[in-house]
Design an enzyme around this catalytic site. Sequence first.
Site, short mmCIF file in Angstrom:
data_model
loop_
_atom_site.label_atom_id
_atom_site.label_comp_id
_atom_site.label_asym_id
_atom_site.label_seq_id
_atom_site.Cartn_x
_atom_site.Cartn_y
_atom_site.Cartn_z
N SER A 93 0.52 -1.31 -0.19
CA SER A 93 0.29 0.06 0.35
C SER A 93 0.54 1.24 0.23
CB SER A 93 -0.67 -0.05 1.31
OG SER A 93 -0.21 -0.30 2.57
N LYS B 281 1.48 3.81 6.94
CA LYS B 281 0.63 4.72 6.42
C LYS B 281 0.80 6.16 6.69
CE LYS B 281 -2.51 1.54 4.87
NZ LYS B 281 -1.91 1.08 5.58
#
Length: 236
Positions: free
Chosen positions: A156, A194
């Site tokens: 991701s 993230k």
Amino acid sequence: MLTRKQQELLLFIHERMRESGVPPSFDEMKDALDLASKSGIHRLITALEERGFIRRLPNRARALEVIKLPESYVPTLQPKRGFSPSVIEGSLGKKPPVNTAPVSANDSASASVPVMGRIAAGVPISAIQNNTHDISVPVEMLGSGEHYALEVKGDSMIEAGILDGDTVIIRNSNTANPGDIVVALVDDEEATLKRFRRKGGSIALEAANPAYETRIFPPDRVKVQGKLVGLIRRYH
């Protein structure tokens, strides 16, 4: 000789990697150079690679390494943060000799950092585990504070240059600024890597891959566990 746009892009990539330890995304490059589309960035990247200024890492999506800079380049006089290039080749998984004494730049070129398990760059996996082994890390990458390492699982964050199988170096911290890449603990049981954002009174954990949605949580569900300061990659 480089064109003006080629040089602007090369220096933008270099400065971003020096500051954050990871290359900018194609969208960030497009915005920085005020181009209408990412196709122009692709052409500039290809030209820089052909001229030997950068290297695209084989079989790695959008992972870049700066090989050299223009002879006319004069670095800005500011403290160096992170490390350059953003990816160093190493031999992960080999436990170095244990060093219990504090390490400084004057007495060693490297320091021993504990690897605390895996971190998800994708769908969150189990929370950070106990120390599995240690790795040797260049002292200049670390700076002040306590550090630990995590092995990346998932894709991701590929547009931030963080790939499945990489090892990220994290400075222990419970605070973050918008835009920082952080280790976030969700509901005290899921750890994920993230980009940290704020959406009003909520916290957004943003992926660097369009295949993943940004996840938004109330602040009491997210704890920052540290900030990304470096990246180590093993080439097979």
